[in-house]
Design a protein around this motif. Structure first.
Motif, PDB file in Angstrom:
ATOM      1  N   GLU A 109       0.858  -1.186   0.000  1.00  0.00           N
ATOM      2  CA  GLU A 109       0.000   0.000   0.000  1.00  0.00           C
ATOM      3  C   GLU A 109       0.893   1.235   0.000  1.00  0.00           C
ATOM      4  N   TYR A 110       0.750   2.077  -0.997  1.00  0.00           N
ATOM      5  CA  TYR A 110       1.640   3.225  -1.136  1.00  0.00           C
ATOM      6  C   TYR A 110       1.001   4.559  -0.756  1.00  0.00           C
ATOM      7  N   TRP A 111      -0.218   4.536  -0.260  1.00  0.00           N
ATOM      8  CA  TRP A 111      -0.886   5.788   0.079  1.00  0.00           C
ATOM      9  C   TRP A 111      -0.120   6.566   1.139  1.00  0.00           C
ATOM     10  N   GLY A 112       0.508   5.875   2.071  1.00  0.00           N
ATOM     11  CA  GLY A 112       1.303   6.560   3.093  1.00  0.00           C
ATOM     12  C   GLY A 112       2.448   7.356   2.491  1.00  0.00           C
ATOM     13  N   LEU A 113       3.057   6.826   1.430  1.00  0.00           N
ATOM     14  CA  LEU A 113       4.127   7.553   0.747  1.00  0.00           C
ATOM     15  C   LEU A 113       3.579   8.790   0.033  1.00  0.00           C
ATOM     16  N   VAL A 114       2.367   8.649  -0.496  1.00  0.00           N
ATOM     17  CA  VAL A 114       1.720   9.799  -1.138  1.00  0.00           C
ATOM     18  C   VAL A 114       1.489  10.893  -0.104  1.00  0.00           C
ATOM     19  N   LEU A 115       0.993  10.509   1.067  1.00  0.00           N
ATOM     20  CA  LEU A 115       0.773  11.493   2.126  1.00  0.00           C
ATOM     21  C   LEU A 115       2.081  12.170   2.525  1.00  0.00           C
ATOM     22  N   LEU A 116       3.124  11.380   2.627  1.00  0.00           N
ATOM     23  CA  LEU A 116       4.426  11.940   2.966  1.00  0.00           C
ATOM     24  C   LEU A 116       4.847  12.990   1.930  1.00  0.00           C
ATOM     25  N   TRP A 117       4.665  12.673   0.649  1.00  0.00           N
ATOM     26  CA  TRP A 117       5.031  13.624  -0.405  1.00  0.00           C
ATOM     27  C   TRP A 117       4.155  14.875  -0.361  1.00  0.00           C
ATOM     28  N   ILE A 118       2.879  14.715  -0.068  1.00  0.00           N
ATOM     29  CA  ILE A 118       1.993  15.887   0.038  1.00  0.00           C
ATOM     30  C   ILE A 118       2.533  16.846   1.102  1.00  0.00           C
ATOM     31  N   GLY A 119       2.988  16.285   2.210  1.00  0.00           N
ATOM     32  CA  GLY A 119       3.529  17.126   3.279  1.00  0.00           C
ATOM     33  C   GLY A 119       4.888  17.728   2.953  1.00  0.00           C
ATOM     34  N   LEU A 120       5.687  17.020   2.158  1.00  0.00           N
ATOM     35  CA  LEU A 120       7.046  17.480   1.855  1.00  0.00           C
ATOM     36  C   LEU A 120       7.156  18.338   0.599  1.00  0.00           C
ATOM     37  N   MET A 121       6.143  18.322  -0.260  1.00  0.00           N
ATOM     38  CA  MET A 121       6.222  19.067  -1.527  1.00  0.00           C
ATOM     39  C   MET A 121       6.611  20.535  -1.358  1.00  0.00           C
ATOM     40  N   PRO A 122       5.943  21.287  -0.478  1.00  0.00           N
ATOM     41  CA  PRO A 122       6.314  22.703  -0.362  1.00  0.00           C
ATOM     42  C   PRO A 122       7.747  22.890   0.147  1.00  0.00           C
ATOM     43  N   LEU A 123       8.177  22.018   1.041  1.00  0.00           N
ATOM     44  CA  LEU A 123       9.539  22.101   1.550  1.00  0.00           C
ATOM     45  C   LEU A 123      10.546  21.819   0.439  1.00  0.00           C
ATOM     46  N   ALA A 124      10.269  20.814  -0.377  1.00  0.00           N
ATOM     47  CA  ALA A 124      11.144  20.487  -1.508  1.00  0.00           C
ATOM     48  C   ALA A 124      11.195  21.641  -2.505  1.00  0.00           C
ATOM     49  N   ALA A 125      10.038  22.207  -2.820  1.00  0.00           N
ATOM     50  CA  ALA A 125       9.989  23.329  -3.769  1.00  0.00           C
ATOM     51  C   ALA A 125      10.762  24.527  -3.219  1.00  0.00           C
ATOM     52  N   TYR A 126      10.562  24.816  -1.952  1.00  0.00           N
ATOM     53  CA  TYR A 126      11.272  25.927  -1.318  1.00  0.00           C
ATOM     54  C   TYR A 126      12.777  25.699  -1.366  1.00  0.00           C
ATOM     55  N   ALA A 127      13.204  24.486  -1.026  1.00  0.00           N
ATOM     56  CA  ALA A 127      14.640  24.168  -1.023  1.00  0.00           C
ATOM     57  C   ALA A 127      15.241  24.312  -2.415  1.00  0.00           C
ATOM     58  N   ILE A 128      14.530  23.868  -3.435  1.00  0.00           N
ATOM     59  CA  ILE A 128      15.030  23.977  -4.806  1.00  0.00           C
ATOM     60  C   ILE A 128      15.157  25.437  -5.226  1.00  0.00           C
ATOM     61  N   VAL A 129      14.141  26.224  -4.937  1.00  0.00           N
ATOM     62  CA  VAL A 129      14.171  27.646  -5.297  1.00  0.00           C
ATOM     63  C   VAL A 129      15.291  28.357  -4.551  1.00  0.00           C
ATOM     64  N   GLU A 130      15.469  28.066  -3.266  1.00  0.00           N
ATOM     65  CA  GLU A 130      16.519  28.706  -2.496  1.00  0.00           C
ATOM     66  C   GLU A 130      17.904  28.279  -2.987  1.00  0.00           C
ATOM     67  N   ALA A 131      18.047  27.006  -3.349  1.00  0.00           N
ATOM     68  CA  ALA A 131      19.335  26.536  -3.865  1.00  0.00           C
ATOM     69  C   ALA A 131      19.684  27.257  -5.162  1.00  0.00           C
ATOM     70  N   LYS A 132      18.687  27.444  -6.022  1.00  0.00           N
ATOM     71  CA  LYS A 132      18.917  28.173  -7.282  1.00  0.00           C
ATOM     72  C   LYS A 132      19.290  29.626  -6.996  1.00  0.00           C
ATOM     73  N   ARG A 133      18.606  30.218  -6.039  1.00  0.00           N
ATOM     74  CA  ARG A 133      18.885  31.623  -5.686  1.00  0.00           C
ATOM     75  C   ARG A 133      20.292  31.745  -5.109  1.00  0.00           C
ATOM     76  N   PHE A 134      20.679  30.815  -4.253  1.00  0.00           N
ATOM     77  CA  PHE A 134      22.007  30.824  -3.640  1.00  0.00           C
ATOM     78  C   PHE A 134      23.078  30.652  -4.718  1.00  0.00           C
ATOM     79  N   LYS A 135      22.842  29.736  -5.655  1.00  0.00           N
ATOM     80  CA  LYS A 135      23.795  29.473  -6.728  1.00  0.00           C
ATOM     81  C   LYS A 135      23.951  30.693  -7.651  1.00  0.00           C
ATOM     82  N   ALA A 136      22.848  31.412  -7.862  1.00  0.00           N
ATOM     83  CA  ALA A 136      22.876  32.593  -8.730  1.00  0.00           C
ATOM     84  C   ALA A 136      23.675  33.732  -8.106  1.00  0.00           C
ATOM     85  N   ASN A 137      23.735  33.760  -6.786  1.00  0.00           N
ATOM     86  CA  ASN A 137      24.463  34.840  -6.095  1.00  0.00           C
ATOM     87  C   ASN A 137      25.857  34.387  -5.914  1.00  0.00           C
TER      88      ASN A 137
END
Length: 137
Positions: A109-137
């Motif tokens: 049953e993989y629904w628990g993994l889906v829930l985990l991703w739902i909770g982590l998506m904004p954190l992952a997106a934020y981290a990616i955007v910040e990493a790009k911003r840091f790299k650009a500077n």
């Protein structure tokens, strides 16, 4: 409209996509392609994650998340809203033990993994955007 209201609106878009994904599973995967359970549900978890991730990528700038704490709060809000919706609206005819069974990865049953991703998506997106911003500077 502030970030909280935007994130609530995005969650409702996720909810709409969840119904589209469920219909896709039932009509295309099971009826048309003849994919049996539990594989159809497992593949549906993958298509759901893909749809929600694509939506988040599309709307991320509009959410205007400026702090890590906002990303974490949004993820936790989406996670708890999804669990509450699943538990008290969609699965109200199921027992608590049957609901918990849907989170058991050891049983395929993989629904628990889906829930985990739902909770982590904004954190992952934020981290990616910040990493790009840091790299650009």
């Amino acid at each position: 409209m502030n970030t909280v209201y935007r994130s609530i609106l995005v969650w409702f878009c996720f909810l709409a996509l969840a119904f589209v994904n469920g219909a896709f599973r039932e009509i295309v995967m099971i009826k048309f392609l003849g994919i049996a359970q539990p594989l159809a549900s497992q593949l549906s978890c993958l298509t759901g994650i893909s749809l929600w991730t694509a939506l988040l990528i599309f709307v991320w700038k509009r959410l205007q998340v400026k702090k890590l704490t906002e990303a974490i709060a949004i993820g936790m809000g989406w996670l708890f809203a999804t669990i509450l919706f699943e538990t008290f609206i969609l699965n109200r005819k199921m027992t608590a033990s049957e609901i918990l069974h849907t989170y058991d990865v050891t049983r395929g049953e993989y629904w628990g993994l889906v829930l985990l991703w739902i909770g982590l998506m904004p954190l992952a997106a934020y981290a990616i955007v910040e990493a790009k911003r840091f790299k650009a500077n």
